[in-house]
Design a protein around this motif. Sequence first.
Motif, mmCIF file in Angstrom:
data_model
loop_
_atom_site.group_PDB
_atom_site.id
_atom_site.type_symbol
_atom_site.label_atom_id
_atom_site.label_comp_id
_atom_site.label_asym_id
_atom_site.label_seq_id
_atom_site.Cartn_x
_atom_site.Cartn_y
_atom_site.Cartn_z
ATOM 1 N N ASP A 21 0.874 -1.173 0.000
ATOM 2 C CA ASP A 21 0.000 0.000 0.000
ATOM 3 C C ASP A 21 0.911 1.223 0.000
ATOM 4 O O ASP A 21 1.496 1.569 1.028
ATOM 5 N N ALA A 22 1.035 1.868 -1.159
ATOM 6 C CA ALA A 22 1.963 2.990 -1.311
ATOM 7 C C ALA A 22 1.537 4.211 -0.497
ATOM 8 O O ALA A 22 2.389 4.948 0.001
ATOM 9 N N GLN A 23 0.235 4.432 -0.345
ATOM 10 C CA GLN A 23 -0.235 5.598 0.406
ATOM 11 C C GLN A 23 0.135 5.494 1.878
ATOM 12 O O GLN A 23 0.569 6.464 2.488
ATOM 13 N N GLU A 25 2.356 3.244 3.053
ATOM 14 C CA GLU A 25 3.690 2.642 3.137
ATOM 15 C C GLU A 25 3.681 1.439 4.081
ATOM 16 O O GLU A 25 4.435 1.376 5.051
ATOM 17 N N LYS A 26 2.805 0.468 3.749
ATOM 18 C CA LYS A 26 2.648 -0.734 4.553
ATOM 19 C C LYS A 26 2.505 -1.951 3.653
ATOM 20 O O LYS A 26 2.032 -1.838 2.521
ATOM 21 N N ILE A 27 2.880 -3.087 4.186
ATOM 22 C CA ILE A 27 2.575 -4.373 3.555
ATOM 23 C C ILE A 27 1.272 -4.843 4.187
ATOM 24 O O ILE A 27 1.182 -4.993 5.406
ATOM 25 N N LYS A 28 0.266 -5.071 3.350
ATOM 26 C CA LYS A 28 -1.021 -5.554 3.855
ATOM 27 C C LYS A 28 -1.162 -7.031 3.525
ATOM 28 O O LYS A 28 -0.639 -7.508 2.528
ATOM 29 N N ASP A 29 -1.885 -7.737 4.369
ATOM 30 C CA ASP A 29 -2.105 -9.175 4.240
ATOM 31 C C ASP A 29 -0.779 -9.930 4.068
ATOM 32 O O ASP A 29 -0.568 -10.627 3.089
ATOM 33 N N PRO A 30 0.136 -9.791 5.040
ATOM 34 C CA PRO A 30 1.443 -10.426 4.905
ATOM 35 C C PRO A 30 1.385 -11.942 5.086
ATOM 36 O O PRO A 30 0.626 -12.464 5.900
ATOM 37 N N ALA A 31 2.205 -12.618 4.298
ATOM 38 C CA ALA A 31 2.377 -14.068 4.416
ATOM 39 C C ALA A 31 3.870 -14.330 4.621
ATOM 40 O O ALA A 31 4.718 -13.738 3.951
ATOM 41 N N GLU A 61 -1.156 -6.171 8.809
ATOM 42 C CA GLU A 61 -0.298 -5.248 8.068
ATOM 43 C C GLU A 61 1.014 -5.052 8.815
ATOM 44 O O GLU A 61 1.081 -5.215 10.028
ATOM 45 N N ILE A 62 2.041 -4.704 8.049
ATOM 46 C CA ILE A 62 3.372 -4.454 8.602
ATOM 47 C C ILE A 62 3.829 -3.097 8.089
ATOM 48 O O ILE A 62 3.820 -2.847 6.873
ATOM 49 N N ASP A 63 4.234 -2.230 8.981
ATOM 50 C CA ASP A 63 4.694 -0.903 8.609
ATOM 51 C C ASP A 63 5.983 -0.995 7.793
ATOM 52 O O ASP A 63 6.852 -1.819 8.076
ATOM 53 N N GLY A 64 6.098 -0.138 6.791
ATOM 54 C CA GLY A 64 7.268 -0.132 5.922
ATOM 55 C C GLY A 64 8.569 0.160 6.647
ATOM 56 O O GLY A 64 9.651 -0.168 6.151
ATOM 57 N N ALA A 65 8.507 0.749 7.839
ATOM 58 C CA ALA A 65 9.720 1.033 8.604
ATOM 59 C C ALA A 65 10.420 -0.250 9.051
ATOM 60 O O ALA A 65 11.597 -0.221 9.397
ATOM 61 N N HIS A 66 9.705 -1.375 9.018
ATOM 62 C CA HIS A 66 10.278 -2.652 9.450
ATOM 63 C C HIS A 66 10.890 -3.447 8.301
ATOM 64 O O HIS A 66 11.341 -4.568 8.496
#
Length: 119
Positions: A21-23, A25-31, A61-66
Amino acid sequence: MAYDIRLVKLINGDMVLGKWDAQEEKIKDPALLQMLPTQQGGVQMLLLPFGYPFDTEITGEIDGAHILYEYKTVPEDLKTKYLEASSNLTISTPSDLKNLGNLTGPGGKVTDLGSLFKK
């Protein structure tokens, strides 16, 4: 809807596949992508919900900072398996559909529906 599927390595070393999700800055539905060695000396890949064993569905979701590292390319078959696992749908490829014409029987006409179900 086309998703931007990304394969990343997190700061804790986990490899994660998810929808970017560019807006936000997160990874959604992580596997979680795990590598398992096989008896033949190869490697088998396993996709699990990121929260496994407590979460049995691919959500969150996982924040892009990680994110420590983003892989440049993601194999198409891995993207397909991820989308199937996260949506509970099976995605067909053109090669899967090539034999649909054989379902109707000889001449392309169905005269006996029972014949479609017989061995």
